[in-house]
Design a protein around this motif. Structure first.
Motif, short mmCIF file in Angstrom:
data_model
loop_
_atom_site.label_atom_id
_atom_site.label_comp_id
_atom_site.label_asym_id
_atom_site.label_seq_id
_atom_site.Cartn_x
_atom_site.Cartn_y
_atom_site.Cartn_z
N GLU A 4 13.27 -34.45 -10.72
CA GLU A 4 14.42 -34.68 -9.83
C GLU A 4 14.98 -33.38 -9.29
N SER A 5 14.91 -32.32 -10.09
CA SER A 5 15.41 -31.01 -9.65
C SER A 5 14.39 -30.26 -8.79
N LYS A 6 13.20 -30.89 -8.59
CA LYS A 6 12.13 -30.28 -7.80
C LYS A 6 11.77 -28.89 -8.32
N LEU A 7 11.53 -28.82 -9.62
CA LEU A 7 11.12 -27.57 -10.23
C LEU A 7 9.83 -27.09 -9.58
N SER A 8 9.83 -25.84 -9.15
CA SER A 8 8.71 -25.26 -8.42
C SER A 8 8.26 -23.97 -9.10
N SER A 9 7.01 -23.61 -8.90
CA SER A 9 6.52 -22.35 -9.45
C SER A 9 7.30 -21.16 -8.90
N SER A 10 7.86 -21.29 -7.72
CA SER A 10 8.67 -20.21 -7.14
C SER A 10 9.97 -20.01 -7.90
N ASP A 11 10.39 -21.02 -8.67
CA ASP A 11 11.62 -20.89 -9.46
C ASP A 11 11.46 -19.92 -10.62
N PHE A 12 10.21 -19.57 -10.94
CA PHE A 12 9.98 -18.63 -12.03
C PHE A 12 10.12 -17.18 -11.57
N ASN A 13 10.33 -16.98 -10.27
CA ASN A 13 10.62 -15.64 -9.77
C ASN A 13 12.05 -15.26 -10.13
N TRP A 14 12.35 -13.98 -10.08
CA TRP A 14 13.71 -13.56 -10.39
C TRP A 14 14.07 -12.31 -9.61
N THR A 15 15.36 -12.06 -9.54
CA THR A 15 15.87 -10.93 -8.78
C THR A 15 16.28 -9.82 -9.74
N TYR A 29 22.20 -12.03 -7.52
CA TYR A 29 22.58 -12.99 -6.48
C TYR A 29 21.35 -13.81 -6.07
N GLY A 30 21.53 -15.10 -5.99
CA GLY A 30 20.45 -15.95 -5.52
C GLY A 30 19.28 -16.04 -6.46
N ASP A 31 19.49 -15.82 -7.76
CA ASP A 31 18.40 -15.95 -8.72
C ASP A 31 18.00 -17.43 -8.78
N PRO A 32 16.82 -17.79 -8.27
CA PRO A 32 16.48 -19.21 -8.16
C PRO A 32 16.28 -19.88 -9.51
N GLY A 33 15.73 -19.14 -10.46
CA GLY A 33 15.48 -19.73 -11.76
C GLY A 33 16.76 -20.08 -12.49
N ARG A 34 17.76 -19.20 -12.39
CA ARG A 34 19.03 -19.43 -13.08
C ARG A 34 19.65 -20.76 -12.65
N ASP A 35 19.71 -20.97 -11.36
CA ASP A 35 20.34 -22.19 -10.84
C ASP A 35 19.52 -23.43 -11.19
N LYS A 36 18.20 -23.30 -11.19
CA LYS A 36 17.35 -24.46 -11.48
C LYS A 36 17.45 -24.85 -12.96
N VAL A 37 17.48 -23.86 -13.85
CA VAL A 37 17.63 -24.15 -15.28
C VAL A 37 18.92 -24.93 -15.53
N GLU A 38 19.99 -24.47 -14.92
CA GLU A 38 21.29 -25.11 -15.16
C GLU A 38 21.35 -26.50 -14.55
N ASP A 39 20.68 -26.71 -13.45
CA ASP A 39 20.63 -28.04 -12.85
C ASP A 39 19.85 -29.01 -13.75
N ILE A 40 18.76 -28.53 -14.32
CA ILE A 40 17.95 -29.37 -15.21
C ILE A 40 18.72 -29.69 -16.49
N TYR A 41 19.36 -28.71 -17.08
CA TYR A 41 20.16 -28.96 -18.29
C TYR A 41 21.28 -29.96 -18.01
N LYS A 42 21.90 -29.83 -16.87
CA LYS A 42 22.97 -30.77 -16.49
C LYS A 42 22.44 -32.19 -16.46
N LYS A 43 21.26 -32.37 -15.93
CA LYS A 43 20.66 -33.71 -15.84
C LYS A 43 20.21 -34.23 -17.21
N VAL A 44 19.58 -33.37 -18.00
CA VAL A 44 19.09 -33.79 -19.31
C VAL A 44 20.25 -34.24 -20.20
#
Length: 428
Positions: A51-62, A67-82
């Protein structure tokens, strides 16, 4: 074949081998029921990632501010859902479960506010955060936060009558519940007990914050306390939800308003959740979460085997082997300091990492008594990996937890029994 390997490689005699295997055979029905919980929780996590559309690009980091760390936001979205919560804060720089709990308290409370712990004093390290033990600076009490507690009833239930009296008289800002046992001799609180307590507190004052220490309890059942009305649910990534893979970190899930305040406490006003690097840990954090239901059930199978075995030898265990499990910890009461020490040393010998190390009791930071700790783990200090510890105080209890693989738990148990037989402490 296995019997010979245990004997030739680990020195486990035939009597010990069959003793443990016979107890294991009698637990198969219980083990099968655990698979249903594992399946549900795996599908729940998988669905959240999809549902969070986890992508291989989310494993990149800044770098830098993050700012704009894609993995950070995706992890927190997934935890929120779980965890079925409004928001989540999941960061690798939350150093431990105690740090996550301290952060949640510091972010939620102001000078003059008060805490009410409704199942007795919390775990040793959190007592020092609050300031009711130790001589540390920066405690909540030093910062003007008041503390009170209500002990559990003799039957292990929450004393709602006294809770009501304390809430009416003292009007606490936050009610704290610890799901797991800590260094106490009780079963973990059931989800039914937790839900009843939360509902009761909210019926008295809906504005009271209810914070749940969820350490060691994640994915042992199909629901989490955040689904039962807890405003904040807190834990560590080097326990159940990290699956033995997460390198570090902690999580806090809850209402958006509270998570925002806690994020500000972690960073600063004006920054909140918008800064802070993941340091490339997104992949291991989420892969650990993916494996967490499986690993948690492996640990529970090991805990059941330990409980059943030591009960058969006449020792008291908490919880006992017939109890419904709500955390991964198994407490075994030995009434003998030497047995606690040798128990932990045998667990260390069964570890994949540092199996050659001999643990000794020591003055561990955050604890008031000497503690012996066995923790031969891939992730330093990880207690979802096979581990054991115990404060050297009466009634001399060893707390066993974790196990990425049931068969390692089985080996560890055989090594403990073999040692106790050699010491003439037990007969099998």
């Amino acid at each position: 074949m296995n019997k010979e390997f245990y004997k030739d490689v680990y020195g486990i005699d035939e009597k010990t081998y069959y003793y443990v295997c016979n107890i294991e055979e009698g637990l198969q029905e219980r083990f099968n029921k655990l698979k249903e919980i594992e399946e549900y929780n795996l599908l729940k996590i998988l669905n959240a990632m999809q549902e969070s559309k986890l992508s291989s690009s989310d494993f990149n980091w800044t770098t830098g501010y993050g700012y704009g760390d894609p993995g950070r936001d995706k992890v927190e979205d997934i935890y929120k859902k779980v965890f079925k919560a409004e928001d989540a804060l999941v960061r690798p720089n939350i150093a431990s479960g105690t740090h996550a709990l301290a952060l949640a308290l510091q972010g939620s409370l102001l000078p003059g506010d008060s805490i009410l712990s409704i199942n007795g004093d919390p775990y040793d390290t959190l007592r020092q955060v609050i300031g009711i033990e130790g001589e540390n600076t920066g405690t909540l009490i030093e910062l003007g936060v008041k503390y009170d507690k209500v002990d559990l009833l003799e039957d292990g239930n929450i004393d709602l009558f006294t809770v009501k009296d304390k809430i009416i008289k003292n009007k606490p800002r936050l009610v704290m519940i610890q799901r797991s046992t800590g260094y106490s001799l009780r079963d973990a609180l059931s989800l039914e007990q937790i839900e009843k307590a939360i509902s009761f507190v909210k019926s008295l004052d809906k504005n009271i914050i209810v914070m749940l220490d969820n350490c060691y309890g994640e994915f042992t059942r199909v629901q989490e306390p955040s689904e039962l009305g807890a405003d904040l649910t807190v834990g560590s990534l080097i326990k159940n939800p990290g699956g033995g893979i997460a390198l570090s970190g902690g999580y806090i899930v809850g209402t958006h308003k509270l998570i925002e305040r806690i994020a500000i406490r972690l960073t600063s006003p004006g920054l909140g959740k918008e800064t802070g690097l993941t340091f490339g840990t997104t992949r291991t954090t989420l892969q650990g979460l993916y494996f967490a239901p499986k690993v948690t059930m492996e640990a529970l199978r090991g805990a059941l085997l330990f409980a059943s075995t030591f009960e058969s030898l006449g020792f008291k265990t908490f919880p006992n082997s017939n109890s419904t499990r709500y955390d991964i910890i198994e407490a075994i009461q030995f009434e003998d300091e030497e047995l606690v020490v040798e128990f932990c040393r045998s667990i260390q010998e069964a570890s994949a990492v540092d199996s050659f190390v001999t643990p000794y009791p020591w003055d561990m930071p955050g604890y008031t008594d000497k503690v012996i700790m066995a923790s031969g783990s891939f992730i330093d200090g990880s207690s979802i990996e096979i581990s054991a510890d115990g404060p050297l105080r009466e009634p001399f209890v060893a707390y066993y937890q974790g196990g990425l693989n049931f068969y390692q738990c089985k080996l560890a148990l055989m090594k403990v029994l073999q040692k106790f037989v050699e010491m003439n402490k037990i007969k099998i």
